[in-house]
Design a protein around this motif. Structure first.
Motif, PDB file in Angstrom:
ATOM      1  N   GLN A  46      37.600 -11.699  66.944  1.00 56.81           N
ATOM      2  CA  GLN A  46      36.240 -11.837  66.444  1.00 56.81           C
ATOM      3  C   GLN A  46      35.703 -10.478  66.022  1.00 56.81           C
ATOM      4  OE1 GLN A  46      34.319 -14.765  66.065  1.00 56.81           O
ATOM      5  NE2 GLN A  46      36.367 -15.642  66.384  1.00 56.81           N
ATOM      6  N   SER A  47      34.931 -10.466  64.959  1.00 56.31           N
ATOM      7  CA  SER A  47      34.320  -9.203  64.550  1.00 56.31           C
ATOM      8  C   SER A  47      33.206  -8.854  65.528  1.00 56.31           C
ATOM      9  CB  SER A  47      33.742  -9.313  63.140  1.00 56.31           C
ATOM     10  OG  SER A  47      33.004  -8.145  62.819  1.00 56.31           O
ATOM     11  N   ASP A  48      33.259  -7.639  66.069  1.00 61.93           N
ATOM     12  CA  ASP A  48      32.163  -7.225  66.944  1.00 61.93           C
ATOM     13  C   ASP A  48      31.332  -6.115  66.306  1.00 61.93           C
ATOM     14  OD1 ASP A  48      33.827  -5.072  67.169  1.00 61.93           O
ATOM     15  OD2 ASP A  48      34.087  -5.177  69.338  1.00 61.93           O
ATOM     16  N   LEU A  49      31.293  -6.134  64.974  1.00 66.69           N
ATOM     17  CA  LEU A  49      30.330  -5.267  64.294  1.00 66.69           C
ATOM     18  C   LEU A  49      28.929  -5.791  64.581  1.00 66.69           C
ATOM     19  CD1 LEU A  49      31.966  -4.698  60.779  1.00 66.69           C
ATOM     20  CD2 LEU A  49      31.768  -3.058  62.648  1.00 66.69           C
ATOM     21  N   PRO A  50      27.943  -4.916  64.571  1.00 64.42           N
ATOM     22  CA  PRO A  50      26.571  -5.381  64.807  1.00 64.42           C
ATOM     23  C   PRO A  50      26.198  -6.477  63.818  1.00 64.42           C
ATOM     24  CG  PRO A  50      26.666  -2.979  64.757  1.00 64.42           C
ATOM     25  CD  PRO A  50      28.012  -3.462  64.327  1.00 64.42           C
ATOM     26  N   GLN A  51      25.575  -7.527  64.298  1.00 59.92           N
ATOM     27  CA  GLN A  51      25.103  -8.617  63.440  1.00 59.92           C
ATOM     28  C   GLN A  51      23.787  -8.151  62.828  1.00 59.92           C
ATOM     29  OE1 GLN A  51      26.070 -11.416  61.571  1.00 59.92           O
ATOM     30  NE2 GLN A  51      26.912 -12.284  63.444  1.00 59.92           N
ATOM     31  N   ILE A  52      23.833  -7.683  61.602  1.00 59.01           N
ATOM     32  CA  ILE A  52      22.650  -7.094  60.978  1.00 59.01           C
ATOM     33  C   ILE A  52      21.792  -8.194  60.363  1.00 59.01           C
ATOM     34  CG2 ILE A  52      21.824  -5.516  59.184  1.00 59.01           C
ATOM     35  CD1 ILE A  52      24.366  -3.867  59.673  1.00 59.01           C
ATOM     36  N   GLU A  53      20.537  -8.209  60.761  1.00 57.24           N
ATOM     37  CA  GLU A  53      19.624  -9.251  60.314  1.00 57.24           C
ATOM     38  C   GLU A  53      19.375  -9.143  58.814  1.00 57.24           C
ATOM     39  OE1 GLU A  53      14.987 -10.682  61.090  1.00 57.24           O
ATOM     40  OE2 GLU A  53      15.866  -9.042  62.266  1.00 57.24           O
ATOM     41  N   GLU A  54      19.511 -10.297  58.145  1.00 52.46           N
ATOM     42  CA  GLU A  54      19.221 -10.326  56.715  1.00 52.46           C
ATOM     43  C   GLU A  54      17.707 -10.228  56.520  1.00 52.46           C
ATOM     44  OE1 GLU A  54      21.442 -10.233  54.423  1.00 52.46           O
ATOM     45  OE2 GLU A  54      23.258 -10.683  55.559  1.00 52.46           O
ATOM     46  N   LYS A  55      17.293  -9.317  55.663  1.00 49.47           N
ATOM     47  CA  LYS A  55      15.870  -9.120  55.433  1.00 49.47           C
ATOM     48  C   LYS A  55      15.515  -9.487  53.999  1.00 49.47           C
ATOM     49  CE  LYS A  55      15.556  -5.287  58.743  1.00 49.47           C
ATOM     50  NZ  LYS A  55      15.273  -3.850  58.908  1.00 49.47           N
ATOM     51  N   HIS A  78      23.460  -2.725  54.409  1.00 48.44           N
ATOM     52  CA  HIS A  78      23.736  -4.159  54.487  1.00 48.44           C
ATOM     53  C   HIS A  78      22.787  -4.978  53.629  1.00 48.44           C
ATOM     54  CE1 HIS A  78      24.558  -8.114  56.288  1.00 48.44           C
ATOM     55  NE2 HIS A  78      25.682  -7.573  56.725  1.00 48.44           N
ATOM     56  N   ASN A  79      21.543  -4.554  53.513  1.00 41.64           N
ATOM     57  CA  ASN A  79      20.531  -5.353  52.818  1.00 41.64           C
ATOM     58  C   ASN A  79      20.150  -4.798  51.449  1.00 41.64           C
ATOM     59  OD1 ASN A  79      20.052  -7.438  54.761  1.00 41.64           O
ATOM     60  ND2 ASN A  79      19.127  -5.878  56.078  1.00 41.64           N
ATOM     61  N   ILE A  80      21.029  -4.004  50.865  1.00 41.19           N
ATOM     62  CA  ILE A  80      20.736  -3.437  49.552  1.00 41.19           C
ATOM     63  C   ILE A  80      20.712  -4.548  48.504  1.00 41.19           C
ATOM     64  CG2 ILE A  80      23.112  -2.978  48.803  1.00 41.19           C
ATOM     65  CD1 ILE A  80      20.222  -0.502  48.479  1.00 41.19           C
ATOM     66  N   THR A  81      19.830  -4.453  47.541  1.00 37.06           N
ATOM     67  CA  THR A  81      19.780  -5.437  46.468  1.00 37.06           C
ATOM     68  C   THR A  81      20.697  -5.018  45.322  1.00 37.06           C
ATOM     69  OG1 THR A  81      17.965  -4.361  45.279  1.00 37.06           O
ATOM     70  CG2 THR A  81      17.369  -5.910  47.044  1.00 37.06           C
ATOM     71  N   PRO A 125      14.366  -8.745  50.370  1.00 35.37           N
ATOM     72  CA  PRO A 125      14.602  -7.534  49.575  1.00 35.37           C
ATOM     73  C   PRO A 125      13.434  -6.564  49.662  1.00 35.37           C
ATOM     74  CG  PRO A 125      15.226  -9.497  48.346  1.00 35.37           C
ATOM     75  CD  PRO A 125      14.557  -9.966  49.600  1.00 35.37           C
ATOM     76  N   SER A 126      13.736  -5.316  49.910  1.00 39.34           N
ATOM     77  CA  SER A 126      12.698  -4.287  49.991  1.00 39.34           C
ATOM     78  C   SER A 126      13.200  -3.026  49.316  1.00 39.34           C
ATOM     79  CB  SER A 126      12.338  -4.001  51.451  1.00 39.34           C
ATOM     80  OG  SER A 126      13.493  -3.582  52.152  1.00 39.34           O
ATOM     81  N   PHE A 127      12.305  -2.101  49.086  1.00 37.18           N
ATOM     82  CA  PHE A 127      12.699  -0.877  48.409  1.00 37.18           C
ATOM     83  C   PHE A 127      13.656  -0.066  49.275  1.00 37.18           C
ATOM     84  CE2 PHE A 127       8.585  -1.735  46.281  1.00 37.18           C
ATOM     85  CZ  PHE A 127       9.058  -1.818  44.974  1.00 37.18           C
ATOM     86  N   PHE A 128      14.651   0.515  48.626  1.00 36.30           N
ATOM     87  CA  PHE A 128      15.631   1.335  49.331  1.00 36.30           C
ATOM     88  C   PHE A 128      14.946   2.549  49.942  1.00 36.30           C
ATOM     89  CE2 PHE A 128      18.435   5.081  49.114  1.00 36.30           C
ATOM     90  CZ  PHE A 128      19.435   4.670  49.978  1.00 36.30           C
ATOM     91  N   LYS A 129      15.251   2.803  51.210  1.00 33.10           N
ATOM     92  CA  LYS A 129      14.702   3.973  51.896  1.00 33.10           C
ATOM     93  C   LYS A 129      15.856   4.850  52.355  1.00 33.10           C
ATOM     94  CE  LYS A 129      10.624   1.491  53.569  1.00 33.10           C
ATOM     95  NZ  LYS A 129       9.881   0.999  54.767  1.00 33.10           N
ATOM     96  N   PRO A 130      15.930   6.078  51.839  1.00 34.57           N
ATOM     97  CA  PRO A 130      17.023   6.974  52.249  1.00 34.57           C
ATOM     98  C   PRO A 130      17.031   7.168  53.763  1.00 34.57           C
ATOM     99  CG  PRO A 130      15.817   7.891  50.385  1.00 34.57           C
ATOM    100  CD  PRO A 130      15.020   6.711  50.877  1.00 34.57           C
ATOM    101  N   ARG A 131      18.223   7.262  54.312  1.00 35.36           N
ATOM    102  CA  ARG A 131      18.384   7.492  55.752  1.00 35.36           C
ATOM    103  C   ARG A 131      18.373   8.980  56.040  1.00 35.36           C
ATOM    104  NH1 ARG A 131      19.414   2.766  59.260  1.00 35.36           N
ATOM    105  NH2 ARG A 131      20.169   1.128  57.879  1.00 35.36           N
TER     106      ARG A 131
END
Length: 383
Positions: free
Chosen positions: A122-131, A226-229, A133-139
């Motif tokens: 099973q994949s145990d990568l974090p289950q990233i919540e789908e959001k 993960h949530n990039i448009t 679409p929002s503006f990209f924010k640099p990390r």
């Protein structure tokens, strides 16, 4: 007894287009190869406005090396994100990217087929919540450092070197495939379904240290973007920033700041060579990391880069030939397990995967000729 017509099989024009693009043909080139009168006819086949007669389909199958069933299967990829992330040269053509996009879909296709027969980790990568679409924010790079360290903690890793990153990925449910290619424009591409990450390494002949960094880079995209448009993905300055962030993640994940900083006791090229043997990361990546962590100043970094160029190490570094050559085994072992235990024969595996034997062997890292007893060109088309 009168034979029945199989009404379930309907020719899928998009499959013909996909097969053509996978092999790198334009419509005109394939038209000439199969000796059609004009390319508009082939275009009609692809658009579903006409169905190729049996003799034409037979030529298409042989020219493109695809089984009959491939052209009669309609697949729905709506549950998958429609973005394929690439680590590639800026000069990579749209045609070449399309070929890799199709091949990573084949990786997913083969995995899904095998998963219907055997259990994968099973994949145990974090289950990233789908959001929404929002503006990209640099990390912020400090945030990326924390995400990288948290990922190592999640997998119970020390902050030392990772010997076999491919095996580590597969152990945690990431599906990796490498293809043997003479093309050096695409290092890798990746795509995910839910929290299952699929990575296709574009050239298995690349150095082990480069492949290791590439894999970590693609993991970075999953965790950070993960949530990039699609619109943001196709915006040049945003895409450039995402690549910088994924590179920073790869550096932080492979070379944790605390331990790497402690071990970098001097900044000579010979010492970087010694560290390369230990960390199995390229000298160039370590120089970048040293500068990121302010372990060296601009003058020292400039001197080291000049040394890299002077010694001809931009494309090939020392020890590239002696580092561990990582090879994915997840798909290969699944196929061998199914065949060895007589769950499916090789011919059943090949036919039910609905790809050519060569493509399955390449994607699953099977020995060339694994399906050889079944790969002769058929003289009969079965409907």
């Amino acid at each position: 007894m009168e034979g029945k017509v199989n009404t379930d099989k309907v020719f899928q024009g998009e499959r013909l287009k996909e097969a053509r693009e996978a092999r790198g043909y334009t419509i005109r080139e394939l038209t000439e190869k199969i000796e059609l009168n004009n390319h508009q006819t082939l275009s009609k086949y692809e658009n579903g406005k006409a169905i190729p007669p049996a003799e034409v389909l037979y030529k298409i199958m042989n020219t493109l090396d695809f089984p009959f069933n491939y052209f009669f299967e309609k697949e729905n990829y709506d549950d998958m994100n429609n973005i394929v992330f690439f680590r590639s040269k800026a000069s990579t053509t749209a045609k070449l990217k399309k070929m890799h996009e199709i091949k990573i879909e084949w990786v997913i296709r083969i995995f899904n087929y095998l998963e219907s027969i055997v259990d994968f980790p099973q994949s145990d990568l974090p289950q990233i919540e789908e959001k929404e679409p929002s503006f990209f924010k640099p990390r912020d790079f400090e945030e990326i450092e924390e995400i990288a360290l948290n990922m190592r903690k999640r997998w119970n890793l020390s902050n030392g070197p990772i010997t076999d990153l491919t095996h580590l990925f597969e152990k945690h449910g990431i599906v990796v495939s490498t293809i043997d290619s003479n093309d050096y424009y695409v290092d890798a591409c990746s795509k995910w379904v839910g929290n299952r990450l699929f990575i296709l390494v574009g050239n298995e002949k690349a150095s082990p240290s480069k492949i290791k960094f590439t894999l970590a880079h693609e993991l970075g995209h999953y965790l950070l973007h993960h949530n990039i448009t699609k619109e943001e993905f196709n915006t040049k300055n945003i895409y450039k920033r995402m690549e910088e962030e994924a590179n920073h993640f790869a550096s932080a994940f492979l070379l944790p700041a605390e331990v790497f900083s402690t071990e970098l006791v001097t900044h000579t090229m010979d010492y970087y060579l010694l560290l390369k043997r230990r960390w199995q990361v390229s000298i160039q990546a370590m120089i970048y990391r040293s500068k990121e962590l302010n372990l060296i100043n601009d003058y020292q970094a400039s001197y080291l880069w000049k040394q890299i160029s002077k010694r001809g190490w931009r494309t090939k570094e020392p020890y590239d030939d002696v580092l561990l050559k990582e090879r994915p085994i997840l798909l290969k072992e699944a196929i061998e397990l199914i065949n060895t235990h007589n769950v499916k024969t090789k011919v059943e595996l090949r036919d039910e995967a609905k790809l050519s034997a060569d493509d399955i062997e390449a994607i699953a890292t099977l020995p060339q000729g694994y399906f050889s007893q079944y790969t002769g060109k058929d003289n009969v088309i079965f409907f």
